[in-house]
Design a protein around this motif. Structure first.
Motif, mmCIF file in Angstrom:
data_model
loop_
_atom_site.group_PDB
_atom_site.id
_atom_site.type_symbol
_atom_site.label_atom_id
_atom_site.label_comp_id
_atom_site.label_asym_id
_atom_site.label_seq_id
_atom_site.Cartn_x
_atom_site.Cartn_y
_atom_site.Cartn_z
ATOM 1 N N ARG A 294 -1.605 -7.552 0.662
ATOM 2 C CA ARG A 294 -2.493 -6.407 0.512
ATOM 3 C C ARG A 294 -1.747 -5.248 -0.139
ATOM 4 O O ARG A 294 -2.253 -4.536 -0.998
ATOM 5 N N SER B 257 -1.388 -5.896 -3.791
ATOM 6 C CA SER B 257 -2.645 -5.676 -4.491
ATOM 7 C C SER B 257 -2.880 -4.193 -4.730
ATOM 8 O O SER B 257 -3.299 -3.782 -5.804
ATOM 9 N N ASN C 31 -14.869 -8.989 -5.763
ATOM 10 C CA ASN C 31 -14.107 -7.866 -5.205
ATOM 11 C C ASN C 31 -14.102 -7.890 -3.680
ATOM 12 O O ASN C 31 -13.073 -7.608 -3.038
ATOM 13 N N THR D 175 -11.791 -10.551 -2.419
ATOM 14 C CA THR D 175 -10.407 -10.100 -2.590
ATOM 15 C C THR D 175 -10.017 -9.160 -1.451
ATOM 16 O O THR D 175 -8.929 -9.272 -0.877
ATOM 17 N N GLN D 176 -10.905 -8.244 -1.116
ATOM 18 C CA GLN D 176 -10.645 -7.309 -0.015
ATOM 19 C C GLN D 176 -10.520 -8.046 1.320
ATOM 20 O O GLN D 176 -9.749 -7.637 2.192
ATOM 21 N N GLN E 182 -9.159 -10.799 1.710
ATOM 22 C CA GLN E 182 -7.899 -11.533 1.694
ATOM 23 C C GLN E 182 -8.094 -13.034 1.912
ATOM 24 O O GLN E 182 -7.348 -13.676 2.663
ATOM 25 N N GLN F 262 -7.484 -9.251 -10.746
ATOM 26 C CA GLN F 262 -7.075 -8.404 -9.616
ATOM 27 C C GLN F 262 -6.880 -9.262 -8.365
ATOM 28 O O GLN F 262 -5.919 -9.070 -7.605
ATOM 29 N N ALA F 263 -7.766 -10.216 -8.154
ATOM 30 C CA ALA F 263 -7.627 -11.120 -7.013
ATOM 31 C C ALA F 263 -6.333 -11.921 -7.111
ATOM 32 O O ALA F 263 -5.595 -12.074 -6.130
ATOM 33 N N GLY G 83 -3.288 -10.131 -6.222
ATOM 34 C CA GLY G 83 -3.171 -9.990 -4.780
ATOM 35 C C GLY G 83 -2.818 -11.288 -4.076
ATOM 36 O O GLY G 83 -2.799 -11.325 -2.849
ATOM 37 N N VAL H 168 -4.495 -14.268 -4.368
ATOM 38 C CA VAL H 168 -5.611 -15.198 -4.189
ATOM 39 C C VAL H 168 -5.570 -16.250 -5.297
ATOM 40 O O VAL H 168 -5.427 -15.909 -6.470
#
Length: 373
Positions: free
Chosen positions: A21, A24, A121, A124-125, A127, A147-148, A151, A153
């Motif tokens: 996290r 990210s 999104n 992704t948040q 996790q 973006q994922a 982080g 993913v």
């Protein structure tokens, strides 16, 4: 746009998840160099280029133990679509057999690209460890998917791809070229290689549809199809009513139409429904990609001679195996790597991180009762 589910705050992240996290957040707030410094070489970065499925430099460990307790999310183009329901069930079964947790979310419309971005999104948040996505648009999801990946993913696309640099691997139903060309051949045989034809597609931006249609057009350039003319391409947006109306419109606008190819399970069923109740039954040929359960009645009553498809449950299962293998470090998405998918067999990753499920199956009156999905 459908409401996007709130993050699952009941899940308490482990130390590794907390680090992920942090990475990210750094990637979103600062330059990529800072993100790479903070997270080392284990995360993806936006320097990935199209066709470079393993640009992070990670090395595959094919004999690494498969991790248990992962969360694998499936994000289809459209939830409650019968085709994706079957694919999801195959994915869910495989994920559970591998000792991990399956979840599914997504838009209710096959054209809600903004909504699909929102779901990426949110996942992704939350996790999740991996997500398997059927992309509505080849480029619209890229920023969210990258973006994922930054982080931590793992991203698998299945059924419909995004750009290669925006995912780890793509699970293809079969060779895109084979699917496009075989649908033309199926229809051509039914209309004696002559006459006007049309295509009834899904969304105008659908990656898989457009790729197959491209190969259809290349196939039609062969001399044996010189008496066949593609006169129109219509879009039903994977909506039954819209596809039904588009079929009616095609026949009204092109009274000499000899056949229709619909490379979408929703479209071909809707087109068959229209033809079966019209004066065109038995006069206008229809083929494309359809599930045997959807097309059985239309093949048996003579509306459709033959159609083809792969097993969507196997497609979902293969996407699940790829997701867990990526999260476990067994594969990275590089060409030549082997994916052990249990009962499904062993698959070799090809160019641009593509894994082909296999060849499509043709369903006709003699064979369709052997299949149930």
């Amino acid at each position: 746009m459908p409401s996007v589910p709130a993050p699952d705050t009941s899940r308490i992240p482990s130390a590794s998840r907390a680090l992920r996290r942090t990475c990210s957040a750094l990637a979103a707030a600062t330059a990529l160099a800072l993100a790479v410094t903070a997270c080392g070489g284990t995360t993806k970065n936006s320097a990935r280029q199209d066709g470079d499925a393993a640009a992070s430099g990670a090395t595959a460990r094919p004999h690494a133990p498969l991790k248990k307790g992962l969360t694998v999310a499936f994000l289809p183009k459209q939830v409650n679509n019968p085709y994706f329901t079957v694919a999801g069930k195959g994915g869910e079964k495989a994920v559970r057999e591998l000792g991990s947790t399956y979840k599914e979310t997504g838009p209710s419309s096959a054209t809600d690209t903004a909504g699909q971005v929102g779901y990426v999104n949110t996942l992704t948040q939350q996790q999740v460890d991996a997500m398997a996505v059927s992309a509505q648009d080849p480029g619209a999801l890229c920023t969210a998917l990258q973006q994922a990946m930054r982080g931590g993913v793992k991203v698998v696309t299945f059924d419909s791809d995004t750009r290669p640099g925006c995912r780890d691997v793509f699970i293809s139903q079969a060779s895109a070229e084979a699917l496009g060309r075989t649908q033309v051949e199926l229809l051509a045989r039914q209309i004696d290689y002559k006459g006007e034809i049309a295509v009834l597609s899904a969304a105008q931006t659908a990656t898989n549809q457009n790729t197959w249609i491209g190969f259809m057009k290349k196939e039609l350039k062969k001399d044996k199809y010189r008496n066949i003319e593609l006169v129109a391409t219509a879009y039903g947006n994977d909506d039954a009513q819209t596809s039904f109306q588009q079929t009616q419109g095609l026949l009204q606008e092109h009274p000499k139409l000899a056949g229709i190819i619909s490379p979408t399970t929703v479209g071909i069923k809707a087109a068959a429904q229209y033809l079966a109740g019209s004066r065109y039954k038995g006069k206008v040929a229809l083929t494309g990609l359809g599930t045997p359960d959807d097309m059985r009645r239309y093949i048996k009553n003579g509306t459709v001679e033959a159609c083809e498809l792969w097993d969507p449950a196997r497609l979902g299962a293969l996407a699940a195996h790829a997701s867990v293998a990526l999260a476990s470090g067994r594969i990275t998405g590089a060409k030549g790597e082997k994916l052990d998918a249990g009962k499904l067999g062993t698959f070799t990753i090809g160019d641009r991180g593509v894994i082909d499920l296999g060849t499509p199956t043709v369903f006709d009156a003699r064979s369709i009762d052997r299949y149930h999905f």
